[in-house]
Design an enzyme around this catalytic site. Structure first.
Site, PDB file in Angstrom:
ATOM      1  N   CYS A 135       1.337   1.128   7.393  1.00 44.07           N
ATOM      2  CA  CYS A 135       0.994   2.249   8.277  1.00 44.07           C
ATOM      3  C   CYS A 135      -0.351   1.900   8.914  1.00 44.07           C
ATOM      4  CB  CYS A 135       0.972   3.578   7.527  1.00 44.07           C
ATOM      5  SG  CYS A 135      -0.230   3.715   6.186  1.00 44.07           S
ATOM      6  N   ASP A 142       5.477   2.985   9.560  1.00 49.19           N
ATOM      7  CA  ASP A 142       5.495   4.089  10.518  1.00 49.19           C
ATOM      8  C   ASP A 142       5.104   3.515  11.875  1.00 49.19           C
ATOM      9  OD1 ASP A 142       2.731   3.799  10.478  1.00 49.19           O
ATOM     10  OD2 ASP A 142       2.304   5.880   9.891  1.00 49.19           O
ATOM     11  N   THR A 185      -3.522   2.723   8.149  1.00 43.60           N
ATOM     12  CA  THR A 185      -4.524   2.283   7.164  1.00 43.60           C
ATOM     13  C   THR A 185      -3.912   1.621   5.941  1.00 43.60           C
ATOM     14  OG1 THR A 185      -4.383   4.420   6.053  1.00 43.60           O
ATOM     15  CG2 THR A 185      -6.074   4.197   7.787  1.00 43.60           C
ATOM     16  N   HIS A 195      -1.638  -8.837 -19.733  1.00 43.55           N
ATOM     17  CA  HIS A 195      -1.418  -7.952 -18.584  1.00 43.55           C
ATOM     18  C   HIS A 195      -0.087  -7.211 -18.692  1.00 43.55           C
ATOM     19  CE1 HIS A 195      -4.992  -9.597 -16.864  1.00 43.55           C
ATOM     20  NE2 HIS A 195      -4.531 -10.824 -17.018  1.00 43.55           N
ATOM     21  N   HIS A 241      -2.131  -9.710 -12.199  1.00 41.62           N
ATOM     22  CA  HIS A 241      -2.563  -8.774 -13.247  1.00 41.62           C
ATOM     23  C   HIS A 241      -1.783  -7.466 -13.274  1.00 41.62           C
ATOM     24  CE1 HIS A 241      -6.809 -10.689 -13.941  1.00 41.62           C
ATOM     25  NE2 HIS A 241      -5.825 -11.567 -13.987  1.00 41.62           N
TER      26      HIS A 241
END
Ligand code: RB5
Length: 146
Positions: A64, A7, A66, A132, A97
């Site tokens: 973005c 964004d 954060t 995993h 993992h």
């Protein structure tokens, strides 16, 4: 092939990611946004995540402010394992993992230099498989609970 999306908050860092990918001859498709005008991160995350989930792209990178909004949005798409990483250890471990297929970055949280180290780690680290793989299959089973 890597699917890219950001964004307005991630626009500047995405230019650096694109520079990195160009320098390493890594092919990508840029799903936008293409300017610093304000836009809605879910509208960018969705097509990137759907394209990765459909197998059209090996991995995706979403940025973005954060990284949180992008990771929340991407993880709503079945088949997506998006990891928001702010350090290289997490980037390595989420590949080894979790077989994460989308890396989310927060441009207002993580500086450019570290973000590119995280990107480099994410792209170069293979999935460990083994025990995993069973856990990743369990994550896929949770998609069906929606
Ligand atoms: C945009 O201002 C900001 O909310 C967005 O980039 C992101 O941080 C959301 O999670």
């Amino acid at each position: 092939m890597i699917a890219l999306g950001c964004d307005h908050g991630g626009f500047a860092l995405m230019r650096e990611v694109i520079r990195y990918l160009d320098e390493h001859n890594l092919p990508y498709k840029d799903f936008g946004t293409y300017t610093e005008d304000s836009c809605d991160y879910p509208a960018i995350a969705e097509p990137v995540a759907r394209a990765v989930a459909a197998g059209e792209f090996e991995k995706g990178i979403l940025i973005c402010g954060t990284g949180i909004g992008m990771s929340i949005a991407a993880n709503k798409i079945p088949g997506i394992r998006a990891a928001l990483c702010t350090d290289t250890f997490s980037a390595e471990m989420t590949r080894r993992h979790n077989d994460a297929n989308i890396l989310a970055l927060g441009a207002r949280v993580t500086g450019t230099g570290l973000a590119l180290y995280i990107l480099d780690t994410f792209l170069k680290t293979p999935f460990d498989g083994g025990r995993h793989a069973r856990r990743v299959e369990m994550l896929s089973a949770l998609d069906k609970c929606r």
